[in-house]
Motif scaffolding. Structure first.
Motif, PDB file in Angstrom:
ATOM      1  N   ASP A   7     -39.540  17.348 -29.224  1.00 22.93           N
ATOM      2  CA  ASP A   7     -40.833  18.011 -29.018  1.00 22.93           C
ATOM      3  C   ASP A   7     -40.716  19.528 -29.062  1.00 22.93           C
ATOM      4  OD1 ASP A   7     -41.988  15.525 -28.729  1.00 22.93           O
ATOM      5  OD2 ASP A   7     -41.914  15.569 -26.537  1.00 22.93           O
ATOM      6  N   PHE A   8     -39.630  20.046 -29.628  1.00 21.12           N
ATOM      7  CA  PHE A   8     -39.373  21.486 -29.674  1.00 21.12           C
ATOM      8  C   PHE A   8     -40.576  22.281 -30.180  1.00 21.12           C
ATOM      9  CE2 PHE A   8     -38.031  25.282 -31.990  1.00 21.12           C
ATOM     10  CZ  PHE A   8     -37.268  25.939 -31.034  1.00 21.12           C
ATOM     11  N   ALA A   9     -41.201  21.806 -31.244  1.00 16.58           N
ATOM     12  CA  ALA A   9     -42.288  22.555 -31.883  1.00 16.58           C
ATOM     13  C   ALA A   9     -43.677  22.059 -31.480  1.00 16.58           C
ATOM     14  CB  ALA A   9     -42.140  22.490 -33.396  1.00 16.58           C
ATOM     15  N   GLU A  10     -43.749  21.154 -30.512  1.00 16.24           N
ATOM     16  CA  GLU A  10     -45.042  20.590 -30.118  1.00 16.24           C
ATOM     17  C   GLU A  10     -45.684  21.463 -29.038  1.00 16.24           C
ATOM     18  OE1 GLU A  10     -46.745  16.534 -28.148  1.00 16.24           O
ATOM     19  OE2 GLU A  10     -45.111  16.356 -29.610  1.00 16.24           O
ATOM     20  N   ALA A  11     -46.710  22.194 -29.424  1.00 21.00           N
ATOM     21  CA  ALA A  11     -47.389  23.096 -28.494  1.00 21.00           C
ATOM     22  C   ALA A  11     -47.909  22.330 -27.286  1.00 21.00           C
ATOM     23  CB  ALA A  11     -48.531  23.806 -29.196  1.00 21.00           C
ATOM     24  N   GLY A  12     -47.649  22.868 -26.108  1.00 20.77           N
ATOM     25  CA  GLY A  12     -48.124  22.269 -24.872  1.00 20.77           C
ATOM     26  C   GLY A  12     -47.210  21.203 -24.299  1.00 20.77           C
ATOM     27  N   PRO A  14     -44.041  19.690 -22.384  1.00 21.80           N
ATOM     28  CA  PRO A  14     -43.147  20.245 -21.364  1.00 21.80           C
ATOM     29  C   PRO A  14     -41.750  20.551 -21.913  1.00 21.80           C
ATOM     30  CG  PRO A  14     -43.771  17.981 -20.818  1.00 21.80           C
ATOM     31  CD  PRO A  14     -44.509  18.363 -22.048  1.00 21.80           C
ATOM     32  N   SER A  15     -41.420  20.007 -23.084  1.00 17.39           N
ATOM     33  CA  SER A  15     -40.110  20.240 -23.706  1.00 17.39           C
ATOM     34  C   SER A  15     -40.187  21.213 -24.876  1.00 17.39           C
ATOM     35  CB  SER A  15     -39.521  18.914 -24.175  1.00 17.39           C
ATOM     36  OG  SER A  15     -39.381  18.030 -23.094  1.00 17.39           O
ATOM     37  N   GLU A  16     -41.324  21.862 -25.042  1.00 15.78           N
ATOM     38  CA  GLU A  16     -41.491  22.829 -26.130  1.00 15.78           C
ATOM     39  C   GLU A  16     -40.460  23.946 -26.000  1.00 15.78           C
ATOM     40  OE1 GLU A  16     -44.825  25.933 -27.937  1.00 15.78           O
ATOM     41  OE2 GLU A  16     -45.214  24.925 -26.042  1.00 15.78           O
ATOM     42  N   GLY A  17     -39.759  24.214 -27.097  1.00 15.37           N
ATOM     43  CA  GLY A  17     -38.812  25.319 -27.136  1.00 15.37           C
ATOM     44  C   GLY A  17     -37.440  25.020 -26.562  1.00 15.37           C
ATOM     45  N   PHE A  18     -37.156  23.768 -26.212  1.00 18.27           N
ATOM     46  CA  PHE A  18     -35.851  23.439 -25.628  1.00 18.27           C
ATOM     47  C   PHE A  18     -34.828  23.123 -26.702  1.00 18.27           C
ATOM     48  CE2 PHE A  18     -37.558  21.807 -21.298  1.00 18.27           C
ATOM     49  CZ  PHE A  18     -37.659  23.102 -20.841  1.00 18.27           C
ATOM     50  N   VAL A  42     -35.949  28.504 -26.195  1.00 13.29           N
ATOM     51  CA  VAL A  42     -36.029  29.385 -27.357  1.00 13.29           C
ATOM     52  C   VAL A  42     -37.458  29.887 -27.490  1.00 13.29           C
ATOM     53  CG1 VAL A  42     -35.809  29.514 -29.867  1.00 13.29           C
ATOM     54  CG2 VAL A  42     -34.181  28.155 -28.553  1.00 13.29           C
ATOM     55  N   ASP A  43     -37.609  31.179 -27.618  1.00 11.18           N
ATOM     56  CA  ASP A  43     -38.916  31.772 -27.890  1.00 11.18           C
ATOM     57  C   ASP A  43     -39.242  31.454 -29.342  1.00 11.18           C
ATOM     58  OD1 ASP A  43     -40.992  33.500 -28.749  1.00 11.18           O
ATOM     59  OD2 ASP A  43     -40.446  34.973 -27.228  1.00 11.18           O
ATOM     60  N   THR A  46     -39.836  34.451 -31.786  1.00 15.66           N
ATOM     61  CA  THR A  46     -38.699  35.257 -32.236  1.00 15.66           C
ATOM     62  C   THR A  46     -37.526  34.409 -32.727  1.00 15.66           C
ATOM     63  OG1 THR A  46     -37.669  35.320 -30.043  1.00 15.66           O
ATOM     64  CG2 THR A  46     -39.271  37.065 -30.569  1.00 15.66           C
ATOM     65  N   GLY A  47     -37.469  33.141 -32.291  1.00 16.42           N
ATOM     66  CA  GLY A  47     -36.343  32.280 -32.643  1.00 16.42           C
ATOM     67  C   GLY A  47     -35.090  32.589 -31.842  1.00 16.42           C
ATOM     68  N   ILE A  48     -35.229  33.325 -30.744  1.00 18.04           N
ATOM     69  CA  ILE A  48     -34.088  33.737 -29.936  1.00 18.04           C
ATOM     70  C   ILE A  48     -34.060  32.928 -28.637  1.00 18.04           C
ATOM     71  CG2 ILE A  48     -33.035  35.639 -28.665  1.00 18.04           C
ATOM     72  CD1 ILE A  48     -34.313  37.521 -30.740  1.00 18.04           C
ATOM     73  N   ALA A  49     -32.870  32.357 -28.345  1.00 21.23           N
ATOM     74  CA  ALA A  49     -32.680  31.635 -27.084  1.00 21.23           C
ATOM     75  C   ALA A  49     -32.449  32.644 -25.962  1.00 21.23           C
ATOM     76  CB  ALA A  49     -31.499  30.688 -27.194  1.00 21.23           C
ATOM     77  N   ASP A  50     -33.108  32.414 -24.851  1.00 22.92           N
ATOM     78  CA  ASP A  50     -32.965  33.285 -23.683  1.00 22.92           C
ATOM     79  C   ASP A  50     -31.731  32.863 -22.892  1.00 22.92           C
ATOM     80  OD1 ASP A  50     -33.149  34.742 -21.351  1.00 22.92           O
ATOM     81  OD2 ASP A  50     -35.075  33.893 -20.738  1.00 22.92           O
ATOM     82  N   PRO A  51     -30.673  33.694 -22.836  1.00 18.22           N
ATOM     83  CA  PRO A  51     -29.464  33.302 -22.099  1.00 18.22           C
ATOM     84  C   PRO A  51     -29.721  33.088 -20.605  1.00 18.22           C
ATOM     85  CG  PRO A  51     -29.276  35.567 -22.905  1.00 18.22           C
ATOM     86  CD  PRO A  51     -30.545  35.007 -23.460  1.00 18.22           C
ATOM     87  N   ASP A  52     -30.728  33.745 -20.057  1.00 19.78           N
ATOM     88  CA  ASP A  52     -31.053  33.574 -18.644  1.00 19.78           C
ATOM     89  C   ASP A  52     -31.755  32.248 -18.351  1.00 19.78           C
ATOM     90  OD1 ASP A  52     -29.923  36.022 -17.963  1.00 19.78           O
ATOM     91  OD2 ASP A  52     -31.811  37.092 -18.300  1.00 19.78           O
ATOM     92  N   SER A  53     -32.172  31.528 -19.405  1.00 16.86           N
ATOM     93  CA  SER A  53     -32.846  30.247 -19.212  1.00 16.86           C
ATOM     94  C   SER A  53     -31.865  29.079 -19.164  1.00 16.86           C
ATOM     95  CB  SER A  53     -33.861  30.008 -20.341  1.00 16.86           C
ATOM     96  OG  SER A  53     -33.196  29.716 -21.568  1.00 16.86           O
TER      97      SER A  53
END
Length: 83
Positions: A7-12, A14-18, A42-43, A46-53
């Protein structure tokens, strides 16, 4: 190795961007290797993973010095994460 949540690209979702990443780490040249499985956010703009996440899911001593490979994937039928 890494795998995007189905569900990485599924807007809304709960797993969006993981994204899930398996890697070897050690604190310094003298410390033992550890296998780690982590989840990052991952935002998508920008396509950048947040290391703090980083959410560490597995962190264990790796006593095998010869093989640091691995695979991470989501099964296409059951949807489970396999390592």
């Amino acid at each position: 190795s890494m795998a995007f949540h189905p569900d990485f690209a599924e807007a809304g979702s709960p797993s969006e961007g993981f994204v899930f990443v398996a890697y070897e780490r050690h604190d310094d040249e003298e410390s033992p290797l550890h296998f780690r499985l982590s989840r990052f956010h991952v935002d998508r703009a920008t396509g950048i993973a947040d290391p703090d996440s980083e959410a560490v899911l597995i962190d264990q001593l790796d006593q095998n010095v010869w093989h640091q490979g691995g695979a991470v994937l989501f099964h296409p039928v059951d949807g489970f994460l396999y390592v």
